[in-house]
Design a protein around this motif. Sequence first.
Motif, short mmCIF file in Angstrom:
data_model
loop_
_atom_site.label_atom_id
_atom_site.label_comp_id
_atom_site.label_asym_id
_atom_site.label_seq_id
_atom_site.Cartn_x
_atom_site.Cartn_y
_atom_site.Cartn_z
N LEU A 100 0.83 -1.21 0.00
CA LEU A 100 0.00 0.00 0.00
C LEU A 100 0.86 1.26 0.00
N THR A 101 1.92 1.27 0.81
CA THR A 101 2.78 2.46 0.85
C THR A 101 3.54 2.62 -0.46
N TRP A 102 3.93 1.51 -1.07
CA TRP A 102 4.61 1.57 -2.36
C TRP A 102 3.65 2.11 -3.43
N ALA A 103 2.42 1.62 -3.43
CA ALA A 103 1.42 2.12 -4.38
C ALA A 103 1.12 3.60 -4.12
N TYR A 104 1.10 4.00 -2.86
CA TYR A 104 0.86 5.40 -2.51
C TYR A 104 1.95 6.29 -3.10
N LYS A 105 3.21 5.84 -2.99
CA LYS A 105 4.31 6.61 -3.55
C LYS A 105 4.15 6.76 -5.06
N GLN A 106 3.80 5.67 -5.73
CA GLN A 106 3.65 5.72 -7.18
C GLN A 106 2.48 6.61 -7.59
N ASN A 153 1.28 9.17 -6.05
CA ASN A 153 1.53 10.58 -5.76
C ASN A 153 2.86 11.08 -6.33
N GLY A 154 3.53 10.23 -7.13
CA GLY A 154 4.78 10.65 -7.75
C GLY A 154 5.87 10.99 -6.76
N LEU A 155 5.96 10.24 -5.67
CA LEU A 155 6.92 10.52 -4.62
C LEU A 155 8.16 9.64 -4.75
N ASP A 156 9.32 10.26 -4.89
CA ASP A 156 10.56 9.50 -4.79
C ASP A 156 10.78 9.04 -3.36
N MET A 157 10.39 9.90 -2.42
CA MET A 157 10.56 9.62 -1.00
C MET A 157 9.29 10.02 -0.25
N LEU A 158 8.80 9.14 0.60
CA LEU A 158 7.69 9.51 1.48
C LEU A 158 8.08 10.66 2.39
N THR A 159 9.35 10.69 2.81
CA THR A 159 9.79 11.72 3.75
C THR A 159 9.75 13.12 3.12
#
Length: 465
Positions: free
Chosen positions: A186-192, A194-200
């Motif tokens: 889920l967190t990996w899909a969330y990054k993809q 939202n176009g996030l290289d880093m959640l931080t």
Amino acid sequence: MGSEDSPKINITPPEEKVGFSLTKEFLELAFDREVEKFSTKIGTNPGDNYLSIMHAVEVSFKGEQEPQYFMIKCYPNHSERRDLLDQIEVFSKEAFAYQDFLPQLKQLAVEREAEKIVDLSVAPIQAGNVVGIPSKFTLKPWSDENFILMTDIRKTFGFTMADRMKGLDFDHAKLVLEEIAKFHALTWAYKQKNGLDMLTNKYPQFKDTFYIHESLIQDYMPLLDQITANALKLTEEKLGDSHPACKSFKDFVSKDEDKDVVERIKRYLLEEGINEEEVESYLRIKPEQDDNYNREPWLLGTHGDCWVNNMMFLYNDEEPKKPVKVTLVDWQVIREACPTVDLAYFLFSSVRAPVRIPNLDELLRVYHDAFIRYCDALKVAPLPGFTIETLKRRFRRSEIFGLLIGLELLGYALKPPEESIDMDTVKSDQLMDLFATVVDGSDKNTLLQDEISATVLNLYEKGVI
């Protein structure tokens, strides 16, 4: 709203005048409902919770016959522990997880029409307060206290904790690994999405806040030195100090500058991810050269504190009972990291060596297959280069992290219940003295000796140490 004789519990240090008592007024504000009556008691046993305090609350609402059950997590009475919680920001992390991030993940599953497959189990949150963040509690006398109020999934749904002394069998471990894979996917899909290289970059709550805190680490080092010295002593007594595994282990935990235990742990928690070449250099037997090996870091959201005390299980009605569902709790140490860090943390702290060692390949396969299945359901490609072979390779170098974290956690996990300590009763102003009382006597713990020596021997035979 409340009367002078309303039942209440004080959740702030007795010497302080700020904060609040859990009263009828507080509960009615939290639930926005009229409370008929309520009662409270301590929510966990000694040895089950070390940072926060948990209170169980039974509430009868006006016009309803059946009571409802909740847990409130709040600051401990010990001033040094309160200071630690402030410094590592665990309350703000957990409040963010429950109130913001986890709901977003569940909504993402709905958007991808995958909610029946990627059905992350989360304890329902009722209310919370984090100092400095506006809430409906801000203007009340308890506004400068941190707390999280949630449904008690034990009394409400029938979840229970597993026996930390026994550790988890294969069925329990399989269930946990699938749930971890669910959160990771889920967190990996969330990054993809939202176009996030880093959640931080979007959420600083995913930054590690303990091992980067230099003053805390300096205070922590003497306790860690004691833990590793005890582990070495136990292993030498079990295997013999001339055994090559003991010699290798002794060298592994030496105080040489380039082998410092804390520094090694930190290499697995770097914000930019793990340097594969560096951590593989720690291995006694290095992996074979593979020019096609993808060293790109794997980075996604991890639970960060995935051990047996931070999970609750639901069982079927058959005999013998089988676990059918697990809920991860205590989202206080969430961080962006390699998924193998979460896996090593869990497997070395919560699955005892007689189960973990012979079943490791199968357990990793469980995680691998689940992660692929959940990514597919969420319509997202897996991590770069994600194969079972690469997972095993990356997990092998993370076994160093698992060993080091396991040394810390097993002293707590394998402490007999009759020796467990209520940390609020310890008369010490020094935080690390306080934690040292919890692991006191570990050098004479035969269960701990069997676990550590079996792990050290296995890792030596595999060429990890």
